[in-house]
Structure formats: C-alpha cells, structure tokens
Design an enzyme around this catalytic site. Structure first.
Site, PDB file in Angstrom:
ATOM      1  N   ASP A 101       0.832  -1.203   0.000  1.00 10.82           N
ATOM      2  CA  ASP A 101       0.000   0.000   0.000  1.00 10.82           C
ATOM      3  C   ASP A 101       0.873   1.262   0.000  1.00 10.82           C
ATOM      4  O   ASP A 101       1.662   1.456  -0.922  1.00 10.82           O
ATOM      5  CB  ASP A 101      -0.957  -0.062   1.195  1.00 10.82           C
ATOM      6  CG  ASP A 101      -2.012   1.026   1.188  1.00 10.82           C
ATOM      7  OD1 ASP A 101      -3.011   0.876   0.474  1.00 10.82           O
ATOM      8  OD2 ASP A 101      -1.820   2.034   1.901  1.00 10.82           O
ATOM      9  N   ASP A 235      -8.650  -7.554  -2.941  1.00 12.39           N
ATOM     10  CA  ASP A 235      -8.464  -6.214  -2.390  1.00 12.39           C
ATOM     11  C   ASP A 235      -9.434  -5.238  -3.069  1.00 12.39           C
ATOM     12  O   ASP A 235      -9.418  -5.105  -4.294  1.00 12.39           O
ATOM     13  CB  ASP A 235      -7.010  -5.783  -2.640  1.00 12.39           C
ATOM     14  CG  ASP A 235      -6.639  -4.465  -1.979  1.00 12.39           C
ATOM     15  OD1 ASP A 235      -7.542  -3.683  -1.635  1.00 12.39           O
ATOM     16  OD2 ASP A 235      -5.434  -4.229  -1.815  1.00 12.39           O
ATOM     17  N   GLY A 261      -7.697 -10.416   1.030  1.00 13.42           N
ATOM     18  CA  GLY A 261      -7.907  -9.011   0.755  1.00 13.42           C
ATOM     19  C   GLY A 261      -6.666  -8.145   0.856  1.00 13.42           C
ATOM     20  O   GLY A 261      -5.546  -8.590   0.573  1.00 13.42           O
ATOM     21  N   HIS A 262      -6.877  -6.901   1.292  1.00 11.43           N
ATOM     22  CA  HIS A 262      -5.843  -5.861   1.272  1.00 11.43           C
ATOM     23  C   HIS A 262      -4.644  -6.217   2.144  1.00 11.43           C
ATOM     24  O   HIS A 262      -3.500  -6.026   1.742  1.00 11.43           O
ATOM     25  CB  HIS A 262      -6.478  -4.547   1.751  1.00 11.43           C
ATOM     26  CG  HIS A 262      -5.596  -3.355   1.680  1.00 11.43           C
ATOM     27  ND1 HIS A 262      -5.191  -2.779   0.491  1.00 11.43           N
ATOM     28  CD2 HIS A 262      -5.039  -2.594   2.666  1.00 11.43           C
ATOM     29  CE1 HIS A 262      -4.439  -1.726   0.745  1.00 11.43           C
ATOM     30  NE2 HIS A 262      -4.327  -1.591   2.046  1.00 11.43           N
ATOM     31  N   PHE A 263      -4.906  -6.716   3.335  1.00 15.80           N
ATOM     32  CA  PHE A 263      -3.832  -7.097   4.255  1.00 15.80           C
ATOM     33  C   PHE A 263      -3.620  -8.611   4.187  1.00 15.80           C
ATOM     34  O   PHE A 263      -4.008  -9.363   5.090  1.00 15.80           O
ATOM     35  CB  PHE A 263      -4.148  -6.624   5.680  1.00 15.80           C
ATOM     36  CG  PHE A 263      -4.012  -5.143   5.857  1.00 15.80           C
ATOM     37  CD1 PHE A 263      -2.772  -4.529   5.833  1.00 15.80           C
ATOM     38  CD2 PHE A 263      -5.139  -4.350   6.039  1.00 15.80           C
ATOM     39  CE1 PHE A 263      -2.639  -3.152   5.985  1.00 15.80           C
ATOM     40  CE2 PHE A 263      -5.024  -2.971   6.203  1.00 15.80           C
ATOM     41  CZ  PHE A 263      -3.774  -2.377   6.177  1.00 15.80           C
TER      42      PHE A 263
END
Length: 287
Positions: A101, A235, A261-263
């Site tokens: 990110d 994500d 997902g994102h993490f």
C-alpha cells in the site's frame, strides 16, 4: 526476537521494529494505510531465523511522532525522504525491500533514487500502475481534481472505525480469521490529535504518486530487480490487474494472487513467508 526501538530522524522521533541477526540478509518492510510496522509482527517472527528485518513507522503512523501539519509536510516525497534518512542512519544500503500500500510509493521513490541499494523487491498490494486502482478510488479522484469541503467529506469517511475494519475484512475468506487487535490499534492511532489533518494531506497528495508511475516503470525496466509479488486478489482498492501489470516492465517478476484481501499477511502469512524463503535465496547473494 523482535526489539522495539526509537531514533531521531530530521528532528522527529521514528519508531521501528528489528528482528534477526544483523549478519543475515536484510529485508526492509514498509507498511501501508491505515497500518504501521505492527502489520509485519508475525512475518518478522517467522523469518527472523534466516533474515535481518527492519520495519519503521512513518511520521503520523504507529508509534512514530505525529507533528502538526504546519510543522511537517505530509507528502509522499517527504515520507520517502524521512525513510531514506532512517535507512542511512542505520547504515542500511543493501537490502530487499518489502512494500505494501503506502509502502509502495515510499519504497519505489527510494529504489529509483538508489537502485544500488535494492537486492530484490517484494510487493504485496502495493500499486504502481493505473489499472491497479479500482473504482473505490473515485472519491479520491474527485478530491484530487477539485479540493473543497464537498470533495473532502466522502474521503474523511476513510478515517472512521467502520472503514478501518473494512480495510482488514473485505475480500477475506472469513472475517473470523482476522485479529480485531489490527483495527483497534490502527484506529487508536488515527484518532490521535493532529492525525486526521495529517492523513487528509496524504490523501490529497496521493495524486502525486500517479505522476511518478512512468519514473518507476523506467527503474523497473532498466534495473530489473528480482521481484516477488504476493497480492491479495480480492483487495477492494488495489485490484489484481495491478499485480499482473508489473510483468510488463519486469521480465522475471513472479506473481502469486492469493485468495484474500488488502492485508494479505493476516490470512496468507504462512504462504507469503514460504515464498520469501524460497525466492530470496534463489535471487540474491545469500549467507
């Protein structure tokens, strides 16, 4: 064993975690939003037998200082500069770079300025291509084109607890797999005095990262750093197209799209650690 440290960089207190013997190959881990070096806690423990690991918190994040916006420029150029000075202060000039990110625009600035520092890249949901930005970025694009109270209001929603929980749970196989300490800790940092203003400055400045994409692509094409991409394919902010786009400029990029997902570390930490243990010895000078 992980140690917890503080160092003064450009007059600011910067917190960082360190694990593993210093004579082992170093991995520098740069965190994303709305997280801190805390996101790497389990990975550092997992890899500390084989690697030397360093994970700082940027100004405005985690346990590092959060100066007021009239005393510090909250831009990605400045976060990268602070991180560069941090690495120099620790005498780190040859390492693999793990970015996620916000860690991508910070890390890719450093890598393109100091290509000789970089042994390899590990990219986890860290974007460098337009196609990686999903429709979830529309509120930010509106802000970038015309900053006003009207365009700031939707983006301020990204500072709320519900959105912080969403960052961690959206796209996961099960929200029950995700430790709520993640969002409780992150939200406690977001709710500090001065922090909302600092984060809004970074939200607005994120537009400058898109302008840097061609420069980073040129760095990839010219220097061809060995690159391992481990990407949570669900994500909502950085889509899998952004992962595959690296292959346009990095001839031997290795891409793994993970069902999370994102993490991604929270559900796929063991798989990511396994990829790193295999990839780095095969691609860098190893002890």
């Amino acid at each position: 064993m992980t140690t917890y440290n503080n160092i003064s960089i450009d007059g600011l207190n910067i917190f960082y975690r360190e694990a593993g013997a210093k004579d082992k190959p170093t991995i520098v881990l740069l965190h994303g939003y709305p997280a801190s070096s805390h996101m790497y806690r389990d990975l550092m423990n997992e890899l500390s037998d084989q690697f030397h690991l360093i994970a700082p918190d940027y100004p405005g994040f985690g346990n590092s200082e959060t100066p007021a916006i009239d005393k510090f420029e909250y831009s990605f150029d400045r976060l990268a500069e602070i991180t560069e000075h941090f690495l120099q202060a620790l005498g780190l000039n040859r390492f693999s770079l793990y970015v996620q990110d916000y860690g991508a625009p910070v890390g890719f600035r450093i890598a393109s300025q100091h290509p000789d520092w970089i042994q390899a890249l590990i990219v986890q949901n860290g974007n460098a291509y337009e196609e990686g930005l999903t429709p979830a970025w529309q509120a930010f694009r509106d802000l970038w084109s015309d900053r006003s109270e009207a365009t700031e209001a939707p983006v301020r929603g990204f500072l709320t607890r519900d959105t912080t929980v969403f960052f961690y749970t959206a796209g996961t196989k099960s929200a029950q797999n995700i430790n709520p300490d993640n969002w409780n800790l992150d939200q406690s940092f977001l709710d500090r005095p001065e922090n909302a203003a600092a984060q809004m400055e970074l939200f607005y400045n994120y537009r400058a990262n898109l302008d840097r994409y061609p420069q980073w692509h040129e760095y990839f094409r010219t220097h061809q750093p060995p690159t391992l991409i481990v990407w949570g394919k669900n994500d909502p902010f950085f889509g899998p197209e952004g992962a595959n786009a690296f292959k346009r400029d990095l001839k031997n990029a290795e891409v793994h799209l993970l069902d999370t997902g994102h993490f991604a570390l929270d559900e796929e930490g063991e798989a990511i650690a396994s990829h790193i243990r295999r990839f780095l010895p095969a691609n860098i000078a190893f002890q």
